[in-house]
Design a protein around this motif. Structure first.
Motif, PDB file in Angstrom:
ATOM      1  N   ASN A  23      -9.702 -10.444  -8.387  1.00 31.36           N
ATOM      2  CA  ASN A  23      -9.565  -9.224  -9.181  1.00 31.36           C
ATOM      3  C   ASN A  23      -8.890  -8.086  -8.402  1.00 31.36           C
ATOM      4  O   ASN A  23      -7.971  -8.312  -7.628  1.00 31.36           O
ATOM      5  N   MET A  24      -9.365  -6.877  -8.603  1.00 31.04           N
ATOM      6  CA  MET A  24      -8.689  -5.713  -8.032  1.00 31.04           C
ATOM      7  C   MET A  24      -8.705  -5.685  -6.499  1.00 31.04           C
ATOM      8  O   MET A  24      -7.673  -5.346  -5.893  1.00 31.04           O
ATOM      9  N   PRO A  25      -9.813  -6.021  -5.826  1.00 30.50           N
ATOM     10  CA  PRO A  25      -9.770  -6.001  -4.355  1.00 30.50           C
ATOM     11  C   PRO A  25      -8.676  -6.902  -3.788  1.00 30.50           C
ATOM     12  O   PRO A  25      -7.957  -6.511  -2.868  1.00 30.50           O
ATOM     13  N   PHE A  26      -8.545  -8.105  -4.331  1.00 23.22           N
ATOM     14  CA  PHE A  26      -7.500  -9.017  -3.852  1.00 23.22           C
ATOM     15  C   PHE A  26      -6.116  -8.447  -4.147  1.00 23.22           C
ATOM     16  O   PHE A  26      -5.226  -8.476  -3.278  1.00 23.22           O
ATOM     17  N   HIS A  27      -5.936  -7.933  -5.345  1.00 19.46           N
ATOM     18  CA  HIS A  27      -4.616  -7.405  -5.717  1.00 19.46           C
ATOM     19  C   HIS A  27      -4.228  -6.239  -4.814  1.00 19.46           C
ATOM     20  O   HIS A  27      -3.082  -6.137  -4.375  1.00 19.46           O
ATOM     21  N   LEU A  28      -5.179  -5.354  -4.531  1.00 20.32           N
ATOM     22  CA  LEU A  28      -4.875  -4.203  -3.676  1.00 20.32           C
ATOM     23  C   LEU A  28      -4.556  -4.636  -2.251  1.00 20.32           C
ATOM     24  O   LEU A  28      -3.708  -4.041  -1.590  1.00 20.32           O
ATOM     25  N   LEU A  29      -5.240  -5.681  -1.778  1.00 20.12           N
ATOM     26  CA  LEU A  29      -4.921  -6.214  -0.450  1.00 20.12           C
ATOM     27  C   LEU A  29      -3.487  -6.726  -0.424  1.00 20.12           C
ATOM     28  O   LEU A  29      -2.721  -6.421   0.503  1.00 20.12           O
ATOM     29  N   VAL A  30      -3.112  -7.518  -1.432  1.00 15.01           N
ATOM     30  CA  VAL A  30      -1.760  -8.078  -1.476  1.00 15.01           C
ATOM     31  C   VAL A  30      -0.725  -6.970  -1.651  1.00 15.01           C
ATOM     32  O   VAL A  30       0.351  -7.019  -1.057  1.00 15.01           O
ATOM     33  N   LEU A  31      -1.055  -5.959  -2.451  1.00 14.42           N
ATOM     34  CA  LEU A  31      -0.151  -4.812  -2.594  1.00 14.42           C
ATOM     35  C   LEU A  31       0.082  -4.150  -1.237  1.00 14.42           C
ATOM     36  O   LEU A  31       1.225  -3.836  -0.865  1.00 14.42           O
ATOM     37  N   GLY A  32      -1.005  -3.928  -0.494  1.00 13.56           N
ATOM     38  CA  GLY A  32      -0.879  -3.328   0.838  1.00 13.56           C
ATOM     39  C   GLY A  32      -0.052  -4.193   1.779  1.00 13.56           C
ATOM     40  O   GLY A  32       0.786  -3.690   2.536  1.00 13.56           O
ATOM     41  N   MET A  33      -0.254  -5.509   1.704  1.00  9.95           N
ATOM     42  CA  MET A  33       0.525  -6.416   2.544  1.00  9.95           C
ATOM     43  C   MET A  33       2.009  -6.344   2.199  1.00  9.95           C
ATOM     44  O   MET A  33       2.874  -6.393   3.079  1.00  9.95           O
ATOM     45  N   SER A  34       2.313  -6.210   0.904  1.00  7.21           N
ATOM     46  CA  SER A  34       3.719  -6.136   0.488  1.00  7.21           C
ATOM     47  C   SER A  34       4.379  -4.870   1.019  1.00  7.21           C
ATOM     48  O   SER A  34       5.544  -4.902   1.458  1.00  7.21           O
ATOM     49  N   LEU A  35       3.662  -3.756   1.010  1.00  3.39           N
ATOM     50  CA  LEU A  35       4.238  -2.499   1.514  1.00  3.39           C
ATOM     51  C   LEU A  35       4.429  -2.543   3.030  1.00  3.39           C
ATOM     52  O   LEU A  35       5.432  -2.050   3.551  1.00  3.39           O
ATOM     53  N   ILE A  36       3.479  -3.154   3.726  1.00  8.34           N
ATOM     54  CA  ILE A  36       3.630  -3.309   5.177  1.00  8.34           C
ATOM     55  C   ILE A  36       4.816  -4.236   5.476  1.00  8.34           C
ATOM     56  O   ILE A  36       5.620  -3.981   6.372  1.00  8.34           O
ATOM     57  N   GLY A  37       4.922  -5.320   4.700  1.00  2.00           N
ATOM     58  CA  GLY A  37       6.044  -6.235   4.872  1.00  2.00           C
ATOM     59  C   GLY A  37       7.377  -5.543   4.648  1.00  2.00           C
ATOM     60  O   GLY A  37       8.345  -5.772   5.388  1.00  2.00           O
ATOM     61  N   TYR A  38       7.436  -4.678   3.632  1.00  2.00           N
ATOM     62  CA  TYR A  38       8.692  -3.956   3.372  1.00  2.00           C
ATOM     63  C   TYR A  38       8.988  -2.962   4.496  1.00  2.00           C
ATOM     64  O   TYR A  38      10.152  -2.783   4.875  1.00  2.00           O
TER      65      TYR A  38
END
Length: 265
Positions: A23-38
């Motif tokens: 749910n939301m905790p996982f999605h927010l983690l992946v969102l954060g990972m995507s921004l760090i990756g960018y």
């Protein structure tokens, strides 16, 4: 090696824990990972991370990764978002009188598509409409990890023929084949434990895809890091490098299996 192992175990446990929560905790983690990756990507291509054009790129990744569905917002950005981002980036070349050039904005847009789409499909796998998102996510992750581990250990023990020395001098043909075989075995184990959810034929295809496409994802990142003469994309994970170093296979495999419709939902 010890530092790499410890970091890998800790990071893996944390990520798998968030996978289970979903749910939301996982999605927010992946969102954060995507921004760090960018952020890692922007630094690699020698663009200031907090410049105007980089900010547009961050905004593009954020909009792709925003949890629209979880918040029950009907609008989901698709081609219109890419077009608007493209227009704004190209407009910056005009407003800056070509101080910002087409090569810079092309790379920034490439990064948005490469990283944004990769992490988007990781999140989508966990949010699968059939309710088995955790199973599909674990299937892909463990198949990718099995391929990586198999390629490393088989290559170290029996590797003789270089796979692609100009791009990644340590990879061998024997290691690549070992990674493929072990990834398929892991996928077959998932099929055996799935209670009929996953057939053995499809499991073989998924294991093969995770290994072959995952190794190509690794080589893709090796190629562009070599072009920029860097060893790691970042330093967030001691012994592993950055987010992109750790997720190079993921962000190619997850979109691919969705696009070719290998997951049966």
């Amino acid at each position: 090696m010890k530092q790499r192992l410890i970091t890998g175990i800790i990071a893996g446990i944390i990520f798998l824990g968030f996978c289970v929560i979903g749910n939301m905790p996982f999605h927010l983690l992946v969102l954060g990972m995507s921004l760090i990756g960018y952020y890692e990507f922007v630094r690699m291509i020698k663009v200031r991370p907090f410049s105007g054009i980089a900010t547009l790129g961050f905004l593009g990744v954020f909009m792709i990764m925003f949890p629209w569905k979880l918040l029950k917002i009907t609008y989901t950005p698709q081609w219109e978002l890419i077009w608007i981002l493209l227009f704004l980036l190209m407009l910056m070349t005009v407003l800056s009188k070509n101080r910002i050039n087409i090569a810079q904005i092309s790379l920034l847009l490439l990064g948005v598509l490469y990283i944004g789409s990769g992490f988007y499909f990781i999140a989508e796998s966990r949010h699968a409409a059939d309710g088995y998102g955790l199973f599909w996510t674990f299937l892909l992750l463990f198949s990718i990890w099995a391929s990586d581990a198999g390629a490393y250990f088989v290559g170290k023990q029996w590797g003789r023929n270089k796979l692609w020395p100009a791009i990644s001098p340590n990879k061998t043909v024997e290691g690549a084949l070992g990674g493929i075989i072990i990834a398929i075995l892991i996928a077959l184990i998932f099929a055996a434990c799935s209670g009929g959810l996953l057939g053995y034929g499809r499991a073989v295809l998924i294991g093969l895809t995770c290994a072959v496409i995952g190794q190509l994802g690794d080589l893709i990142q090796s190629a562009y890091k070599r072009a920029y003469n860097i060893k790691d994309s970042g330093k967030l994970l001691p012994g592993h490098g950055g987010i992109l170093d750790r997720c190079d296979s993921w962000i190619i495999v997850f979109p691919f299996v969705h696009i070719v419709m290998l997951l049966p939902y």
